[in-house]
Design a protein around this motif. Sequence first.
Motif, PDB file in Angstrom:
ATOM      1  N   TYR A 257     -12.285   3.984   7.605  1.00  0.00           N
ATOM      2  CA  TYR A 257     -10.928   3.501   7.357  1.00  0.00           C
ATOM      3  C   TYR A 257     -10.355   2.824   8.599  1.00  0.00           C
ATOM      4  O   TYR A 257      -9.702   1.779   8.505  1.00  0.00           O
ATOM      5  N   LEU A 258     -10.587   3.408   9.756  1.00  0.00           N
ATOM      6  CA  LEU A 258      -9.990   2.895  10.984  1.00  0.00           C
ATOM      7  C   LEU A 258     -10.779   1.756  11.624  1.00  0.00           C
ATOM      8  O   LEU A 258     -10.230   1.029  12.457  1.00  0.00           O
ATOM      9  N   SER A 259     -12.037   1.598  11.266  1.00  0.00           N
ATOM     10  CA  SER A 259     -12.858   0.592  11.943  1.00  0.00           C
ATOM     11  C   SER A 259     -13.317  -0.552  11.046  1.00  0.00           C
ATOM     12  O   SER A 259     -13.794  -1.570  11.553  1.00  0.00           O
ATOM     13  N   ASP A 260     -13.186  -0.399   9.733  1.00  0.00           N
ATOM     14  CA  ASP A 260     -13.609  -1.440   8.794  1.00  0.00           C
ATOM     15  C   ASP A 260     -12.356  -2.088   8.204  1.00  0.00           C
ATOM     16  O   ASP A 260     -11.647  -1.478   7.400  1.00  0.00           O
ATOM     17  N   ALA A 261     -12.071  -3.318   8.595  1.00  0.00           N
ATOM     18  CA  ALA A 261     -10.827  -3.981   8.198  1.00  0.00           C
ATOM     19  C   ALA A 261     -10.707  -4.119   6.681  1.00  0.00           C
ATOM     20  O   ALA A 261      -9.609  -3.974   6.115  1.00  0.00           O
ATOM     21  N   GLU A 262     -11.822  -4.392   6.004  1.00  0.00           N
ATOM     22  CA  GLU A 262     -11.765  -4.552   4.545  1.00  0.00           C
ATOM     23  C   GLU A 262     -11.445  -3.230   3.865  1.00  0.00           C
ATOM     24  O   GLU A 262     -10.615  -3.172   2.948  1.00  0.00           O
ATOM     25  N   VAL A 263     -12.097  -2.152   4.302  1.00  0.00           N
ATOM     26  CA  VAL A 263     -11.822  -0.829   3.740  1.00  0.00           C
ATOM     27  C   VAL A 263     -10.364  -0.456   3.979  1.00  0.00           C
ATOM     28  O   VAL A 263      -9.663   0.006   3.059  1.00  0.00           O
ATOM     29  N   LYS A 264      -9.884  -0.662   5.182  1.00  0.00           N
ATOM     30  CA  LYS A 264      -8.504  -0.303   5.507  1.00  0.00           C
ATOM     31  C   LYS A 264      -7.516  -1.088   4.650  1.00  0.00           C
ATOM     32  O   LYS A 264      -6.521  -0.536   4.146  1.00  0.00           O
ATOM     33  N   ALA A 265      -7.773  -2.363   4.470  1.00  0.00           N
ATOM     34  CA  ALA A 265      -6.868  -3.189   3.669  1.00  0.00           C
ATOM     35  C   ALA A 265      -6.789  -2.692   2.225  1.00  0.00           C
ATOM     36  O   ALA A 265      -5.714  -2.660   1.626  1.00  0.00           O
ATOM     37  N   ARG A 266      -7.929  -2.292   1.662  1.00  0.00           N
ATOM     38  CA  ARG A 266      -7.943  -1.815   0.274  1.00  0.00           C
ATOM     39  C   ARG A 266      -7.241  -0.468   0.138  1.00  0.00           C
ATOM     40  O   ARG A 266      -6.494  -0.234  -0.819  1.00  0.00           O
ATOM     41  N   VAL A 267      -7.471   0.421   1.105  1.00  0.00           N
ATOM     42  CA  VAL A 267      -6.786   1.719   1.073  1.00  0.00           C
ATOM     43  C   VAL A 267      -5.285   1.522   1.235  1.00  0.00           C
ATOM     44  O   VAL A 267      -4.478   2.092   0.483  1.00  0.00           O
ATOM     45  N   ASP A 268      -4.891   0.706   2.202  1.00  0.00           N
ATOM     46  CA  ASP A 268      -3.467   0.473   2.448  1.00  0.00           C
ATOM     47  C   ASP A 268      -2.784  -0.168   1.239  1.00  0.00           C
ATOM     48  O   ASP A 268      -1.630   0.154   0.924  1.00  0.00           O
ATOM     49  N   ALA A 269      -3.486  -1.044   0.542  1.00  0.00           N
ATOM     50  CA  ALA A 269      -2.910  -1.683  -0.636  1.00  0.00           C
ATOM     51  C   ALA A 269      -2.647  -0.659  -1.741  1.00  0.00           C
ATOM     52  O   ALA A 269      -1.634  -0.740  -2.450  1.00  0.00           O
ATOM     53  N   ALA A 270      -3.550   0.298  -1.896  1.00  0.00           N
ATOM     54  CA  ALA A 270      -3.355   1.341  -2.908  1.00  0.00           C
ATOM     55  C   ALA A 270      -2.125   2.182  -2.593  1.00  0.00           C
ATOM     56  O   ALA A 270      -1.367   2.569  -3.492  1.00  0.00           O
ATOM     57  N   VAL A 271      -1.907   2.462  -1.313  1.00  0.00           N
ATOM     58  CA  VAL A 271      -0.729   3.240  -0.919  1.00  0.00           C
ATOM     59  C   VAL A 271       0.542   2.420  -1.107  1.00  0.00           C
ATOM     60  O   VAL A 271       1.547   2.919  -1.618  1.00  0.00           O
ATOM     61  N   ASP A 272       0.503   1.164  -0.725  1.00  0.00           N
ATOM     62  CA  ASP A 272       1.671   0.299  -0.894  1.00  0.00           C
ATOM     63  C   ASP A 272       2.100   0.229  -2.356  1.00  0.00           C
ATOM     64  O   ASP A 272       3.293   0.167  -2.659  1.00  0.00           O
ATOM     65  N   ALA A 273       1.129   0.239  -3.259  1.00  0.00           N
ATOM     66  CA  ALA A 273       1.444   0.149  -4.686  1.00  0.00           C
ATOM     67  C   ALA A 273       2.075   1.436  -5.218  1.00  0.00           C
ATOM     68  O   ALA A 273       2.810   1.410  -6.213  1.00  0.00           O
ATOM     69  N   ALA A 274       1.800   2.560  -4.568  1.00  0.00           N
ATOM     70  CA  ALA A 274       2.277   3.852  -5.063  1.00  0.00           C
ATOM     71  C   ALA A 274       3.614   4.273  -4.471  1.00  0.00           C
ATOM     72  O   ALA A 274       4.365   5.025  -5.099  1.00  0.00           O
ATOM     73  N   VAL A 275       3.911   3.833  -3.259  1.00  0.00           N
ATOM     74  CA  VAL A 275       5.138   4.264  -2.581  1.00  0.00           C
ATOM     75  C   VAL A 275       6.271   3.305  -2.942  1.00  0.00           C
ATOM     76  O   VAL A 275       6.212   2.116  -2.650  1.00  0.00           O
ATOM     77  N   THR A 276       7.301   3.845  -3.574  1.00  0.00           N
ATOM     78  CA  THR A 276       8.462   3.058  -3.984  1.00  0.00           C
ATOM     79  C   THR A 276       9.641   3.334  -3.048  1.00  0.00           C
ATOM     80  O   THR A 276       9.615   4.285  -2.262  1.00  0.00           O
ATOM     81  N   PRO A 277      10.702   2.533  -3.133  1.00  0.00           N
ATOM     82  CA  PRO A 277      11.881   2.792  -2.291  1.00  0.00           C
ATOM     83  C   PRO A 277      12.522   4.157  -2.547  1.00  0.00           C
ATOM     84  O   PRO A 277      13.260   4.656  -1.693  1.00  0.00           O
ATOM     85  N   GLU A 278      12.219   4.773  -3.698  1.00  0.00           N
ATOM     86  CA  GLU A 278      12.787   6.088  -4.008  1.00  0.00           C
ATOM     87  C   GLU A 278      12.038   7.222  -3.318  1.00  0.00           C
ATOM     88  O   GLU A 278      12.445   8.383  -3.399  1.00  0.00           O
ATOM     89  N   CYS A 279      10.942   6.912  -2.632  1.00  0.00           N
ATOM     90  CA  CYS A 279      10.147   7.956  -1.996  1.00  0.00           C
ATOM     91  C   CYS A 279      10.949   8.626  -0.874  1.00  0.00           C
ATOM     92  O   CYS A 279      11.391   7.968   0.062  1.00  0.00           O
ATOM     93  N   ALA A 280      11.120   9.941  -0.997  1.00  0.00           N
ATOM     94  CA  ALA A 280      11.828  10.713   0.026  1.00  0.00           C
ATOM     95  C   ALA A 280      10.878  11.555   0.855  1.00  0.00           C
ATOM     96  O   ALA A 280      11.211  11.958   1.969  1.00  0.00           O
ATOM     97  N   VAL A 281       9.684  11.832   0.299  1.00  0.00           N
ATOM     98  CA  VAL A 281       8.708  12.670   0.996  1.00  0.00           C
ATOM     99  C   VAL A 281       7.331  12.043   0.834  1.00  0.00           C
ATOM    100  O   VAL A 281       6.898  11.757  -0.288  1.00  0.00           O
ATOM    101  N   LEU A 282       6.647  11.847   1.936  1.00  0.00           N
ATOM    102  CA  LEU A 282       5.273  11.353   1.923  1.00  0.00           C
ATOM    103  C   LEU A 282       4.395  12.474   2.456  1.00  0.00           C
ATOM    104  O   LEU A 282       4.582  12.942   3.581  1.00  0.00           O
ATOM    105  N   ILE A 283       3.439  12.939   1.616  1.00  0.00           N
ATOM    106  CA  ILE A 283       2.562  14.040   1.993  1.00  0.00           C
ATOM    107  C   ILE A 283       1.142  13.516   2.124  1.00  0.00           C
ATOM    108  O   ILE A 283       0.575  12.988   1.168  1.00  0.00           O
TER     109      ILE A 283
END
Length: 288
Positions: A141-167
């Motif tokens: 995740y930390l060393s492969d730019a393509e892997v990191k981009a795909r993981v980060d995109a999945a998180v971006d899609a799930a976290v909305t402005p209503e998120c008060a707690v990120l676990i």
Amino acid sequence: MGTVVGIHGIGQQQLGRQQLLTAWQPALGDGVERACDGRKVPNVPLNMAFYGDVFLSRPESAAASKAGAASGPWWERLDEATSAELESTAGELLPEGAIQEANARPAKARTRMPGFLRAIDRHFPAGGLLAIGDLVQVRRYLSDAEVKARVDAAVDAAVTPECAVLIGHSLGSVVAFEYVRRHPGLRLPLLVTLGSPLGLNLVRRLMPNVSYGVSFGIPPTVRAWVNVRDPRDPVASAGPLGQWWPGVDDVPPVDNGRDAHSATAYLGKKATGQAVLAALPGLSGGRA
């Protein structure tokens, strides 16, 4: 009241968002009820950022699949650099001299297992070998730019402005920290890290925009950061995160039983429930 978003950890590529929610939802509910002294509370409004598919291998053919199955244990497929970094990480987790002692012992049936892995297996008999093996995903995740981009995109899609707690659990805590870092305009009431490897040299050395060996405060985008760890959890055994991020609330150590790295064990702890209640007081009718 706001919502909670969970970010799972390593080794979940054979599961999916719905399966993880089925496990996380009642476990977090138990933690909240423990924080309310056993009083029943509504279900926590939980969503899951699932990225496991990024690490799911896809053999091109049946022959490739058969060849992969016959290629031996995972440590035989490590490249030299990864093996060296994992051995260095094992040195952080183990008592001084443990690796040298393992190298001096006869390997018996595990002839091809490196000494540092035999030492991990001996010192952390309940899942230590699996845990350090799955740190390969953290490194990717930390060393492969393509892997990191795909993981980060999945998180971006799930976290909305209503998120008060990120676990974030395990690798998920690293991904959660990266989410916070990547969104400087964010205002997050609470970040919770469970069984986090953020204290490991392997992780801090590879994190982007973090000067290795330097302490930082809590990111200004986060109002509070609570870290929960079992000292017997090999992934989190580098110690309290406040050593590197002053201001982190490292709650008293918890006991997760035989599976020290278990996400559901962490979620069900009173300390986790108390942290969530502080950010979502409506769960307890305003009596956090």
